[in-house]
Design an enzyme around this catalytic site. Structure first.
Site, short mmCIF file in Angstrom:
data_model
loop_
_atom_site.label_atom_id
_atom_site.label_comp_id
_atom_site.label_asym_id
_atom_site.label_seq_id
_atom_site.Cartn_x
_atom_site.Cartn_y
_atom_site.Cartn_z
N GLU A 274 0.84 -1.21 0.00
CA GLU A 274 0.00 0.00 0.00
C GLU A 274 0.87 1.25 0.00
O GLU A 274 0.56 2.25 -0.67
CB GLU A 274 -0.96 -0.01 1.20
CG GLU A 274 -1.95 -1.16 1.20
CD GLU A 274 -2.71 -1.30 -0.11
OE1 GLU A 274 -3.13 -0.27 -0.68
OE2 GLU A 274 -2.87 -2.43 -0.59
N TRP A 277 1.71 1.91 -3.45
CA TRP A 277 0.72 2.67 -4.24
C TRP A 277 0.93 4.16 -4.07
O TRP A 277 0.76 4.95 -5.00
CB TRP A 277 -0.70 2.27 -3.84
CG TRP A 277 -1.19 1.05 -4.55
CD1 TRP A 277 -1.27 -0.21 -4.04
CD2 TRP A 277 -1.65 0.97 -5.91
NE1 TRP A 277 -1.76 -1.07 -5.00
CE2 TRP A 277 -2.01 -0.37 -6.16
CE3 TRP A 277 -1.80 1.90 -6.94
CZ2 TRP A 277 -2.51 -0.80 -7.39
CZ3 TRP A 277 -2.30 1.48 -8.17
CH2 TRP A 277 -2.63 0.15 -8.39
N TRP A 305 -20.50 13.19 -19.62
CA TRP A 305 -20.82 13.27 -18.19
C TRP A 305 -22.14 14.01 -18.01
O TRP A 305 -22.45 14.93 -18.77
CB TRP A 305 -19.72 14.03 -17.43
CG TRP A 305 -18.37 13.39 -17.48
CD1 TRP A 305 -17.27 13.88 -18.13
CD2 TRP A 305 -17.96 12.17 -16.87
NE1 TRP A 305 -16.20 13.04 -17.95
CE2 TRP A 305 -16.59 11.97 -17.19
CE3 TRP A 305 -18.60 11.21 -16.09
CZ2 TRP A 305 -15.86 10.87 -16.75
CZ3 TRP A 305 -17.87 10.11 -15.65
CH2 TRP A 305 -16.53 9.95 -15.98
N ASN A 340 -10.68 2.97 3.03
CA ASN A 340 -10.32 2.80 1.61
C ASN A 340 -11.37 2.05 0.80
O ASN A 340 -11.71 2.43 -0.31
CB ASN A 340 -8.97 2.10 1.50
CG ASN A 340 -8.57 1.89 0.05
OD1 ASN A 340 -8.45 2.86 -0.70
ND2 ASN A 340 -8.42 0.64 -0.36
N TRP A 358 -15.53 12.51 -12.70
CA TRP A 358 -14.71 12.17 -11.53
C TRP A 358 -14.03 13.40 -10.93
O TRP A 358 -13.71 13.43 -9.74
CB TRP A 358 -13.66 11.11 -11.88
CG TRP A 358 -12.66 11.51 -12.95
CD1 TRP A 358 -12.76 11.28 -14.28
CD2 TRP A 358 -11.40 12.17 -12.77
NE1 TRP A 358 -11.66 11.77 -14.94
CE2 TRP A 358 -10.80 12.33 -14.04
CE3 TRP A 358 -10.72 12.67 -11.65
CZ2 TRP A 358 -9.56 12.95 -14.23
CZ3 TRP A 358 -9.49 13.28 -11.84
CH2 TRP A 358 -8.92 13.42 -13.11
N TRP A 381 -8.85 8.47 -8.05
CA TRP A 381 -10.08 8.83 -8.77
C TRP A 381 -10.01 8.35 -10.20
O TRP A 381 -10.97 7.81 -10.74
CB TRP A 381 -10.35 10.35 -8.69
CG TRP A 381 -11.13 10.66 -7.45
CD1 TRP A 381 -10.64 11.12 -6.27
CD2 TRP A 381 -12.53 10.48 -7.27
NE1 TRP A 381 -11.66 11.22 -5.34
CE2 TRP A 381 -12.83 10.84 -5.94
CE3 TRP A 381 -13.58 10.04 -8.07
CZ2 TRP A 381 -14.12 10.79 -5.41
CZ3 TRP A 381 -14.87 9.99 -7.56
CH2 TRP A 381 -15.13 10.35 -6.23
C1 LIG Z 1 -11.18 7.75 -4.61
C2 LIG Z 1 -9.99 7.62 -3.66
C3 LIG Z 1 -9.32 8.76 -3.22
C4 LIG Z 1 -8.20 8.64 -2.38
N1 LIG Z 1 -7.57 9.79 -1.95
C5 LIG Z 1 -6.48 9.68 -1.14
C6 LIG Z 1 -5.80 10.85 -0.69
O1 LIG Z 1 -6.14 11.99 -1.03
N2 LIG Z 1 -4.75 10.69 0.16
C7 LIG Z 1 -4.32 9.45 0.54
O2 LIG Z 1 -3.36 9.36 1.32
N3 LIG Z 1 -4.93 8.33 0.10
C8 LIG Z 1 -6.00 8.41 -0.72
N4 LIG Z 1 -6.63 7.26 -1.13
C9 LIG Z 1 -6.02 5.96 -0.84
C10 LIG Z 1 -6.48 5.25 0.45
O3 LIG Z 1 -7.88 5.24 0.53
C11 LIG Z 1 -5.92 5.89 1.71
O4 LIG Z 1 -4.52 6.07 1.59
C12 LIG Z 1 -6.16 5.01 2.93
O5 LIG Z 1 -7.54 4.78 3.10
C13 LIG Z 1 -5.60 5.68 4.17
O6 LIG Z 1 -5.88 4.93 5.30
P1 LIG Z 1 -4.73 4.20 6.10
O7 LIG Z 1 -3.64 5.16 6.40
O8 LIG Z 1 -5.38 3.52 7.25
O9 LIG Z 1 -4.23 3.15 5.02
P2 LIG Z 1 -3.41 1.79 5.18
O10 LIG Z 1 -4.22 0.72 4.57
O11 LIG Z 1 -2.94 1.59 6.56
O12 LIG Z 1 -2.17 2.03 4.19
C14 LIG Z 1 -0.94 2.61 4.63
C15 LIG Z 1 -0.60 3.79 3.75
O13 LIG Z 1 -0.44 3.38 2.41
C16 LIG Z 1 -0.88 4.40 1.53
N5 LIG Z 1 -2.00 3.90 0.71
C17 LIG Z 1 -2.91 2.96 1.04
N6 LIG Z 1 -3.75 2.75 0.01
C18 LIG Z 1 -3.38 3.58 -0.98
C19 LIG Z 1 -3.87 3.85 -2.29
N7 LIG Z 1 -4.91 3.20 -2.83
N8 LIG Z 1 -3.26 4.83 -3.02
C20 LIG Z 1 -2.20 5.52 -2.53
N9 LIG Z 1 -1.69 5.29 -1.30
C21 LIG Z 1 -2.27 4.34 -0.53
C22 LIG Z 1 -1.35 5.55 2.40
O14 LIG Z 1 -0.28 6.46 2.54
C23 LIG Z 1 -1.67 4.86 3.71
O15 LIG Z 1 -1.58 5.71 4.82
C24 LIG Z 1 -7.77 7.36 -1.98
C25 LIG Z 1 -8.46 6.22 -2.40
C26 LIG Z 1 -9.56 6.35 -3.24
C27 LIG Z 1 -10.27 5.11 -3.70
#
Ligand SMILES: Cc1cc2nc3c(=O)[nH]c(=O)nc-3n(C[C@H](O)[C@H](O)[C@H](O)COP(=O)(O)OP(=O)(O)OC[C@H]3O[C@@H](n4cnc5c(N)ncnc54)[C@H](O)[C@@H]3O)c2cc1C
Length: 475
Positions: A274, A277, A305, A340, A358, A381
């Protein structure tokens, strides 16, 4: 120049003392440091992130005060103010940690030129990512377009550099008096909402700052990492790290997380992926400065759209009639964060069920997320909309009811965020309109009075999206 000429340390999105290369190098010169932050309208975040920023400034100031210094918060255009301050304080150098978003890079490039003109050294350092966004490349030297080969190459590149400890012996320079008028009053720094004060939920949920970030990381490693692979998709379980706003504001670095995970001795492939990502998102933004504005797959430029302000408003306020979507949108509004799995569901719903561009969703998230990240938000997005380079195909349309049944089977997440459905049992809560008035009424709910009827019918909306997709594909 004497040994008392300071090094100016310009903080931006790196609110920490540990693993802060710019600060450590400044302290390493043996000179006093002058720590500043510039509130610059050109790089202002959205509303929820502004609230966080106020807390981040407060926490860093307190940490520096504990060492006998302070964080000086000034208002102005950083490109002008930093060189002026470098000159006014007779600094020998300005240090900062790099940013990679287009606005930040623009300011930094211009600043380097301005500093050179006045004979002050400008030094920038890495720290926000595991690897600089230009380092992970294909064998042919091109940036990756797909996540899996990107992450494979990143892992083969080796682990990140070991994180730096917080510097021990800090000495500080005073802010020159002539800059007092640019100083921002520390009470909220003009960043907090007042009329109305919508931040109560954020205050209850979060504690910005480096110490809080370390607590969050320690707790996650001790309590949740072992079950992360199993629990990360269950919104009611709160089984993810919630480190995202701490990473966004640089209270913690991915290198520190990487090291802490390694030190814990636990298997963490899924969790570290993650973080991968996040790296991939920054690599994409570095290649595509207009990631938040342009469909990376140009074929989607022709997608018709819908203009639907009422639908957009229902989505934003959590009143679509689809309980999982509404729970997510209300969690976002109340706490500045959303799980997420639910982010994916609400994004798919906006783009495919409502056929709303979007970019409206991206903008709403940018304003309401405390973890809003200029790379991760548009990349995700575009992933959800199918318009990105490595994205879910447009024709894969998430069913908000089956997603709800699968990932919130007991309905606990929904009940928490949609209290009007609190008494509705699990077998009715995912699609309350199916239950019929009698069955719902027995639990005190009348559709259209206590909770909205669905604003679109899933089957019809799915068919409409697929028809649009087919027409687009056939040109
Ligand atoms: C439509 C959409 C918009 C999003 N916008 C953002 C945003 O503005 N900022 C953001 O940090 N994340 C975003 N995310 C990704 C993800 O949802 C969040 O990073 C995550 O929910 C944060 O929770 P956590 O720290 O508990 O994640 P954990 O599951 O604990 O993951 C650890 C870290 O990994 C990174 N990470 C995890 N999933 C993703 C992912 N899909 N993409 C990029 N990095 C990821 C984050 O830095 C996160 O803190 C988005 C996802 C979607 C579907």
């Amino acid at each position: 120049m004497t040994r008392s000429n300071p090094v100016l340390v310009w903080f931006r999105e790196d609110f920490r003392l540990a693993d802060n290369a710019a600060l450590s190098a400044a302290v390493g010169t043996g000179r006093p440091v002058l720590c500043v932050f510039v509130l610059d309208a050109a790089t202002f975040p959205g509303g929820a992130a502004r609230w966080w920023l106020a807390g981040a400034l407060r926490a860093l100031d307190a940490a520096l005060r504990a060492h006998g210094g302070a964080l000086h918060v000034l208002r102005g255009a950083a490109g002008h103010l930093i060189p002026e301050l470098a000159r006014g304080s007779r600094a020998v150098a300005v240090h900062w940690n790099r940013r990679y978003d287009p606005a930040g890079r623009g300011v930094d490039a211009a600043l380097k030129v301005a500093l050179r003109q006045i004979g002050v050294a400008g030094h920038s350092f890495a720290g926000a990512l595991l690897h600089e966004p230009w380092t992970i490349r294909t064998r042919g030297g091109a940036p990756f377009q797909m996540f899996t080969p990107f992450w494979r190459a990143a892992c083969a590149f080796g682990g990140p550099r070991p994180p730096l400890p917080a510097p021990a012996d800090l000495s500080f320079a005073q802010l020159p008096e002539t800059f007092e008028e640019s100083r921002v009053a520390p009470a909220g720094f003009g960043l907090l909402p007042a009329t109305p004060d919508w931040a109560a939920g954020l205050r209850e949920e979060w504690e910005p700052g480096e110490a809080a970030a370390q607590e969050c990381l320690t707790r996650f490693l001790a309590e949740d990492l072992a079950a992360y692979g199993r629990e990360r998709d269950t919104p009611a379980a709160e089984g993810t790290s919630r480190l995202s706003p701490y990473l966004r504001f640089g209270h913690v670095t991915p290198a520190q997380i990487w090291q802490a995970v390694a030190d814990s001795g636990q298997e963490a492939t899924k969790f570290l992926t993650e973080l991968g990502w996040r790296e991939f998102a920054w690599s994409l933004l570095f290649q595509h400065e207009d990631l938040a504005r342009r469909n990376l797959r140009g074929v989607f430029d022709g997608l018709p759209w819908r203009t639907d302000p009422e639908g957009l408003r229902a989505w934003q306020t959590g009143r679509t009639g689809y309980p999982l979507v509404d729970a997510g949108m209300r969690q976002l509004w109340r706490t500045g964060w959303m799980h997420n799995r639910v982010r994916m569901v609400v994004a798919s719903f906006l783009v495919k069920h409502l056929l709303i561009d979007w970019r409206h969703g991206e903008a709403w998230f940018a304003d309401t997320l405390v973890d809003h990240d200029p790379a991760s938000n548009p990349m995700n997005w575009q992933w959800s909309a199918g318009t990105g380079v490595d994205a879910a195909p447009f024709f894969r349309i998430m069913n908000p009811v089956t997603q709800s049944e699968k990932f919130d089977p007991g309905g606990d997440y929904i009940r928490r965020w949609v209290p009007e459905l609190a008494a509705v049992p699990a077998n009715l809560i995912h699609a309350p309109w199916v239950a019929g008035a009698g069955a719902l009424g027995a639990h005190g709910v009348v559709l259209g009075r206590d909770y909205p009827a669905p604003i679109v019918d899933h089957r019809q909306a799915r068919a409409r999206a697929l028809a649009v997709w087919t027409a687009l594909r056939n040109g």
